[in-house]
Design an enzyme around this catalytic site. Structure first.
Site, PDB file in Angstrom:
ATOM      1  N   HIS A 496      -4.616 -16.254 -40.194  1.00 48.10           N
ATOM      2  CA  HIS A 496      -3.988 -16.669 -41.461  1.00 48.10           C
ATOM      3  C   HIS A 496      -3.743 -18.169 -41.420  1.00 48.10           C
ATOM      4  O   HIS A 496      -3.594 -18.748 -40.346  1.00 48.10           O
ATOM      5  CB  HIS A 496      -2.700 -15.886 -41.701  1.00 48.10           C
ATOM      6  CG  HIS A 496      -2.978 -14.538 -42.273  1.00 48.10           C
ATOM      7  ND1 HIS A 496      -2.353 -14.051 -43.393  1.00 48.10           N
ATOM      8  CD2 HIS A 496      -3.866 -13.583 -41.880  1.00 48.10           C
ATOM      9  CE1 HIS A 496      -2.838 -12.842 -43.661  1.00 48.10           C
ATOM     10  NE2 HIS A 496      -3.753 -12.531 -42.761  1.00 48.10           N
ATOM     11  N   GLU A 521       0.467 -11.521 -50.422  1.00 40.67           N
ATOM     12  CA  GLU A 521       1.827 -12.010 -50.164  1.00 40.67           C
ATOM     13  C   GLU A 521       2.406 -12.734 -51.378  1.00 40.67           C
ATOM     14  O   GLU A 521       3.616 -12.764 -51.564  1.00 40.67           O
ATOM     15  CB  GLU A 521       1.867 -12.899 -48.915  1.00 40.67           C
ATOM     16  CG  GLU A 521       1.019 -14.140 -48.998  1.00 40.67           C
ATOM     17  CD  GLU A 521       1.099 -15.043 -47.746  1.00 40.67           C
ATOM     18  OE1 GLU A 521       2.018 -14.868 -46.931  1.00 40.67           O
ATOM     19  OE2 GLU A 521       0.236 -15.919 -47.605  1.00 40.67           O
TER      20      GLU A 521
HETATM   21  C1  NOJ Z   1       1.864 -16.210 -43.651  1.00 35.51           C
HETATM   22  C2  NOJ Z   1       0.897 -15.078 -43.527  1.00 35.51           C
HETATM   23  O1  NOJ Z   1      -0.123 -15.173 -44.481  1.00 35.51           O
HETATM   24  C3  NOJ Z   1       1.671 -13.784 -43.660  1.00 35.51           C
HETATM   25  O2  NOJ Z   1       0.787 -12.681 -43.650  1.00 35.51           O
HETATM   26  C4  NOJ Z   1       2.676 -13.693 -42.535  1.00 35.51           C
HETATM   27  O3  NOJ Z   1       3.441 -12.540 -42.696  1.00 35.51           O
HETATM   28  C5  NOJ Z   1       3.581 -14.915 -42.516  1.00 35.51           C
HETATM   29  N1  NOJ Z   1       2.821 -16.121 -42.589  1.00 35.51           N
HETATM   30  C6  NOJ Z   1       4.433 -14.969 -41.274  1.00 35.51           C
HETATM   31  O4  NOJ Z   1       3.656 -15.239 -40.154  1.00 35.51           O
HETATM   32 CA    CA Z   2      -0.656 -17.156 -45.892  1.00 36.78          CA
END
Ligand code: NOJ
Ligand code: CA
Length: 720
Positions: A496, A521
């Site tokens: 990510h 998200e």
């Molecule tokens: C951003 C990521 O895209 C997400 O999936 C993750 O839960 C958070 N960062 C925390 O690491």
């Molecule tokens: Ca992200």
């Protein structure tokens, strides 16, 4: 062939006039040196030299110029640019036609059929440097790159800029995101080329990632519609030990120029030792939007597989301790926000909201094991989340090996293995890259000792060392070196806040998936706010997904987020429920999350589609599509005779008749269709859906689909 050369001279005159009108001092006359065709002869790439010794190329598709004469070159530190006074000292042509197999992918067998042309050049004047340009013409597009050969008077270069240009032949429709050196988490804009303003992009910078947009430049892949019969997408392939290329917009002469990602720590952008090759600069070319999606150009431009044994790489569906944090039901941290010193010097008191507990992990393992889901992701399992966003502590927040007191890592892994489930590790680096590199051997060693083979990593926040950016040469090297190191420990990555995919999964299949765009998200109603509008998915497929798989994390059934404790921003998932199911087919990823709380799946009839859908495919076909509007994709399971279809629309309702002529001629199938109803609507009635079965289907059958506003359809077609 003759005809296209005539065409080129006509174009070169026009180019010259434009130069004069725009008051540019130069009006160079270009001559074709040589050219190659794509194997089907539709595409011609010409290499040209001007009377001043400038090098250039243009691209012609079925006798129409689609990239006008576009110059090539470099700007260096402490050295004259490579721009003119070049003469051709040699040429080489070759034809390649072979097939290769992808161990994990959207298809198994890939045809690699292209013509290649290498032009060897040298400066006529001092310093007399040599440079080669290599072109490849495929049926689905072109690639070219510079190759600086070994030479006695050139051992190292500090590149200030690569002067690669792409001169368009009209004010095309463009789907773009700004060239943010730190993040791809932006909404796509759809404008005419002349209306691109990357500094006025649609969404605000995300709060999670950093954001730095220095110029009116766009990120790649950037996709364009030339007219109803021609679509282009510009990107790069095999991005290794170099800065990522963004494209600077010149509205006056409708051209783009490479704008490499820089660094504040050095006064140049890329450092290379001679000899070297740059990444490939690529243009996918297709008469249909779906052709861009089916293209293998980016993969074909990459080196063959270097990791021989891939038996430990596991494509899989997964559930996880994840969405519950994003919707505010639990937290990554154990003891509530505090600084690192306090946390480490006192006995932390638990808040009772910690998500990654042994008990919770076992609940998710039980669900996975009972529902044909191989993986369980556990975020927030390791110490550091109390202070990972504090500027003071961010550098050393995580060691990636110390679990919180309420998470018994060994026991969770033992329990998972006993039920045939794999735990996916989580390494949030807080973008403290040196800290991660320092701990990698220990962290991967721990995973090896537990027989774990998958990690989701993350790079939230500005990069430490400060002054580096997510997409510059320093980070490009970090991401590639991490994948190589992880492979030594038999670990596959899901990154990510990554560097954009450039097809390296062919060479390193453990680079399984990545985020690198606005994923689910953003729909959680949390601090990221916003939400991705209904046309986000139908744009992503034709842009970011052309680069490679995306870990979008689909499958939210509680569309209105009723599970949230409070929903101050009125957050919601902007699709219907059937629309969520369609994403398992529409958005390719070999790791595919069922992202919702397991409570929202228990006993839900529509969950059967997620149980059934595979993640590794033998074949992929795009059945229909329009960029930003809709897409229907059919994929065949790698391990059975079954096919799966995903169809997704933007905010417009649509009706489709789908021909099943891709089915096996002698087999009969039963389709289970998960669809919107006449009353479904992403805004007012998102969870209304219908499941219907159609038996005795053959390759002569058709299916009628209704997609609601913001909706979709998901179909499993099982052999009878
Ligand atoms: C951003 C990521 O895209 C997400 O999936 C993750 O839960 C958070 N960062 C925390 O690491
Ligand atoms: Ca992200």
């Amino acid at each position: 062939m003759k005809k296209s050369i005539v065409n080129i001279f006509r174009i070169s005159v026009i180019t010259c006039i434009i130069f004069v009108l725009s008051n540019l001092p130069l009006c160079a006359a270009f001559k074709v040196v040589d050219n190659i065709n794509s194997p089907n002869k539709n595409i011609v790439i010409n290499f040209l030299i001007s009377d001043k010794g400038e090098m250039a190329y243009n691209v012609i598709y079925k006798n129409i110029t689609i990239i006008d004469i576009s110059t090539l070159g470099f700007l260096f530190k402490d050295m004259p640019p490579i721009a003119e006074n070049l003469k051709v000292i040699g040429k080489e042509k070759a034809h390649f036609n072979n097939n290769w197999e992808m161990p994990i992918g959207e298809r198994q067998n890939i045809k690699n059929n292209y013509n290649k042309m290498t032009i060897f050049l040298m400066e006529e004047n001092e310093p007399g440097r040599k440079i080669n340009v290599v072109f490849r013409a495929y049926n689905d597009g072109i690639g070219f790159r510079y190759s600086i050969p070994k030479q006695s008077n050139l051992t190292e270069v500090h590149i200030l800029e690569e002067n690669t240009t792409f001169k368009l032949t009209g004010d095309h429709e463009v789907w773009w995101i700004p060239a943010d050196w730190d993040s791809y988490e932006h909404l796509y804009n759809h404008t005419k080329f002349s209306e691109i303003d990357a500094l006025q992009y649609k969404d605000n910078p995300t709060q999670l990632a950093a954001s730095y947009i220095p110029e009116n430049a766009v990120e790649t892949p950037v996709t364009m519609k030339i007219n109803n019969n021609l679509y282009l997408s510009f990107h790069e392939a095999a991005l290794v030990d170099y800065s990522s290329m963004t494209l600077k917009i010149n509205k006056d002469n409708l051209s783009m120029k490479s704008f490499l990602v820089g660094t504040d720590r050095r006064d140049y952008k890329v450092n290379k030792t001679v000899p070297f090759n740059t990444p490939w600069r690529s243009i996918q070319i297709s008469e249909t939007p779906g052709g861009l999606v089916e293209s293998n150009l980016i993969l074909n431009l990459n080196e063959p597989q270097k990791i021989k044994d891939v038996s430990w790489i596991m494509p899989m569906k997964y559930v996880g301790i994840w969405w519950m944090m994003h919707i505010g039901l639990s937290t990554w941290d154990y003891a509530g926000t505090q600084d690192m010193e306090t946390f480490l010097s006192t006995t932390p008191t638990p808040t009772g909201k910690h998500g990654a507990t042994t008990e919770n992990a076992k609940k998710y393992i039980d669900f996975a094991s009972a529902n044909n889901i191989k993986g369980v992701l556990v975020e927030g399992w390791n110490v550091g989340w109390e202070y990972w966003r504090n500027e003071k502590d961010r550098e050393h927040s995580f060691d990636f090996v110390t679990p919180y007191p309420d998470y018994d890592l060994e026991e969770v892994v033992r329990y998972a293995k006993s039920r045939g489930v794999e735990i996916i590790m989580h390494h949030e680096t807080s973008s403290s890259v040196e800290n991660y590199e320092k701990h990698q051997d220990e962290a991967y060693g721990l995973m090896k000792s537990l027989d774990l083979h998958s990690v989701k990593s993350g790079y939230v926040g500005p990069i430490i060392p400060r002054g580096e950016y997510h997409h510059g040469q320093y980070m490009v090297n970090h991401y590639v070196n991490t994948a190589k190191k992880a492979a030594n420990y038999k670990i596959a990555m899901d990154v990510h806040e990554p560097i954009k995919p450039t097809g390296l999964r062919r060479t390193y299949p453990n680079l399984m998936s990545a985020e690198g765009a606005r994923g689910q998200e953003f729909n959680s109603g949390g601090s990221l706010g916003g939400g991705n509008p209904p046309d986000h998915i139908t744009t992503l497929v034709y842009t970011r997904l052309l680069a490679g798989p995306m870990d979008f994390t689909p499958g939210i059934f509680d569309i209105k987020l009723t599970s949230r404790k409070s929903n101050p921003n009125n957050g919601r998932v902007p699709t219907t429920l059937a629309g969520q199911l369609s994403l398992y087919v529409v958005l390719y990823s070999p790791v595919q999350m069922a992202a919702d709380l397991v409570e929202n799946y228990e006993g839900h009839p529509a969950f059967q589609f997620i149980r059934d859908v595979p993640v590794n495919w033998e074949e992929t076909k795009v059945l229909n599509g329009e960029i930003g509007k809709y897409i229907t994709i059919a994929r065949k399971d790698r391990n059975s005779d079954n096919w799966f279809i995903g169809s997704k629309t933007n905010e417009e309702p649509r009706n489709f008749t789908i021909k099943l002529d891709f089915l096996d001629p002698i087999k009969r199938y039963t389709a289970t269709i998960y669809e919107d109803t006449d009353n479904s609507d992403w805004q007012d009635n998102p969870t209304d859906y219908n499941i219907r079965k159609v038996r005795n289907l053959t390759r002569r059958s058709q299916l009628n689909l209704h997609l609601a506003p913001g909706g979709g359809a998901a179909i499993s077609i099982m052999k009878q």
